[in-house]
Design an enzyme around this catalytic site. Sequence first.
Site, PDB file in Angstrom:
ATOM      1  N   ASN A   1      -4.086   5.462  -1.344  1.00 61.78           N
ATOM      2  CA  ASN A   1      -3.378   5.998  -0.179  1.00 61.78           C
ATOM      3  C   ASN A   1      -2.680   7.314  -0.486  1.00 61.78           C
ATOM      4  O   ASN A   1      -2.504   8.152   0.399  1.00 61.78           O
ATOM      5  CB  ASN A   1      -2.377   4.976   0.360  1.00 61.78           C
ATOM      6  CG  ASN A   1      -3.091   3.915   1.176  1.00 61.78           C
ATOM      7  OD1 ASN A   1      -4.031   4.203   1.902  1.00 61.78           O
ATOM      8  ND2 ASN A   1      -2.676   2.674   1.032  1.00 61.78           N
TER       9      ASN A   1
ATOM     10  N   GLU B   1      -6.006  -2.035  -7.431  1.00 58.20           N
ATOM     11  CA  GLU B   1      -5.058  -1.193  -8.167  1.00 58.20           C
ATOM     12  C   GLU B   1      -3.903  -2.083  -8.622  1.00 58.20           C
ATOM     13  O   GLU B   1      -3.323  -2.813  -7.824  1.00 58.20           O
ATOM     14  CB  GLU B   1      -4.544  -0.072  -7.271  1.00 58.20           C
ATOM     15  CG  GLU B   1      -5.612   0.965  -6.938  1.00 58.20           C
ATOM     16  CD  GLU B   1      -5.147   1.951  -5.888  1.00 58.20           C
ATOM     17  OE1 GLU B   1      -4.820   3.079  -6.242  1.00 58.20           O
ATOM     18  OE2 GLU B   1      -5.119   1.569  -4.695  1.00 58.20           O
TER      19      GLU B   1
ATOM     20  N   SER C   1       0.815  -1.202   0.000  1.00 52.11           N
ATOM     21  CA  SER C   1       0.000   0.000   0.000  1.00 52.11           C
ATOM     22  C   SER C   1       0.852   1.257   0.000  1.00 52.11           C
ATOM     23  O   SER C   1       0.335   2.349  -0.206  1.00 52.11           O
ATOM     24  CB  SER C   1      -0.951   0.011   1.196  1.00 52.11           C
ATOM     25  OG  SER C   1      -0.261  -0.332   2.361  1.00 52.11           O
TER      26      SER C   1
ATOM     27  N   HIS D   1      -2.846  -3.946  -5.377  1.00 53.38           N
ATOM     28  CA  HIS D   1      -3.295  -3.416  -4.083  1.00 53.38           C
ATOM     29  C   HIS D   1      -4.798  -3.638  -3.938  1.00 53.38           C
ATOM     30  O   HIS D   1      -5.593  -3.055  -4.664  1.00 53.38           O
ATOM     31  CB  HIS D   1      -2.963  -1.920  -3.976  1.00 53.38           C
ATOM     32  CG  HIS D   1      -3.421  -1.316  -2.684  1.00 53.38           C
ATOM     33  ND1 HIS D   1      -4.244  -0.212  -2.629  1.00 53.38           N
ATOM     34  CD2 HIS D   1      -3.194  -1.684  -1.405  1.00 53.38           C
ATOM     35  CE1 HIS D   1      -4.485   0.075  -1.357  1.00 53.38           C
ATOM     36  NE2 HIS D   1      -3.869  -0.808  -0.598  1.00 53.38           N
TER      37      HIS D   1
END
Lengths: 267, 285
Positions: free
Chosen positions: B191, B153, B120, B141
């Site tokens: 993130n 992702e 992440s 991810h």
Amino acid sequence: MTDIGLVGAGFVGSQLAQRCAEVGHRVRLLDRDRRRAETVAQTVRDGAAATEVSVVDVYAGLAGCAVLVEAVSEDRACKDEVLSALASVGADDTVLLTTASSYTVTDLASALALPAAVVGFHLMPETKHGQLVEIAAGERTSPSSVEQAEAFAAEIGLRVLTVGDRPGRIARRLLMPFLNQIVQALDDALLAPRDVDRIVTLGLGHEEGPLAKLNRTGIDDHLAATGRAYELVHDPALAPPPLLARMVSAGRHGDKAGWGFEGLERA
Amino acid sequence: MSELDTVAVLGTGTMGAGIATAVARSGRQVLLVDTAPDRALAGRRSVADTLATGVRRGNLTAAERDETLDRVRPVSSLPEIADAAVVIEAVPEDLEVKAEVLKRVEQVCSSEVVLHTNTSTLSVTAIAGRLHRPDRLIGTHYCNPADRMRLVEVAPARQSDPAVVQQTVEFVRHLGKDPVVLKDTPGLLTNYLLVPFENDCVRALEAGWATAEEIDLAVTAGAGFPMGVFRLLDLVGLDVHRAVSMSLYDQFHDQRFAPPPLVARMVAAGELGRKSGTGFYRYED
């Protein structure tokens, strides 16, 4: 039942007119484009026959309203013109609400005849958590004006947050850097526009993709708002990313211009 | 890869168990790997719990639950994954730890194996740089909870073979999820956007703009986020948030990513969020 005088029959003004009428307030609507005001008034009447919405042509027609609301576009000259006209028709116990978010209430109110009556009333778009209004007092705003504004907001079903007189208040102040970072990620070619909206809706759980939202609300409006906030706060996260300025220079203002961020999935 | 191919999931924490559940639900055989045998078994129990919740909610039948669980085999010795076609690494978020585990996987698996790293915050390219076959690695991810969230992702390393990218996109689609391919950048998009936003909220709280409840109201009813930031941080854990922030700050050197002092003070005071009973909010249970 209260008389509400509302200037500006755009997106924010029409939502407020609707909410006021729903709870039984008498609404008087003024817009420099009379037909736009008529359209909004008719839409509100169509929604509920018992509502009282009228259109007035001159500021004198708003005299006697307990609550006066300025909901014109976020442009300093427009705001100043409308607020000073409203201050001239307000009485001592009138509360004067401004929907501005990127100017401080203190600054907008200082030159007016009734600075104690002016309260920031920044309405955010409706969400599944309700619709938020941020109420802000300027340095010269009286506590009773704030209380009147809070009571009025609660009456018309808004979620009320009373905040400090900061540029962007809280919700937009926090949201603008988030949006700027997204625009910069596009300019950095990290991913395609449609993928941004997919990630933010599917991964972060937003109801609407941020680029679709910028298209809808106006890329030029976001550029202006974040630019003004940057001038006041000098936080680099508020500095308009260069792609925004390029898009606006090229006329890519979003849905109203027919193009903005392209290649998004249609909602 | 064919549907008969086996997938190995390394790591039996929240993400590992969640990903194992998603892969088993898609019909593939899953080897759930932890070198500590009791942790491998515990990982399988997490999968069983997640599936049982799914049955209670009406998302799958009891028979589907049993079939799915039968496809998940706990494994504690790495050579047992030699035949896996895809290996998904979900071990702790530390470049050294991830690189070491993946290097050991390279030693036991074929040169055709596709390696996914579920990171992440780290650079997929940096992890690939440690490997003997960097072209076989790609970042995937998953969002938490991985068995339910649709977004994955997909971040190719600079070294990734284009065929690996294509196979990974198809693999994610076969899970019934939505892959989005983007450049390898720390934090990917989720993130990269969320962590500085959260830190901005913490700084606003620390500066006294409003209370945690009020800022959460601004963020949900105002900015349109599905959940208040302070509720979310309490759920994630303040210690985890600080580590994620620090990792991103170390790579971007942009102060929005730096964990605000309030986060450090809360961690020092043991106010880690929901798991410790106190965070930005108090929890009574």
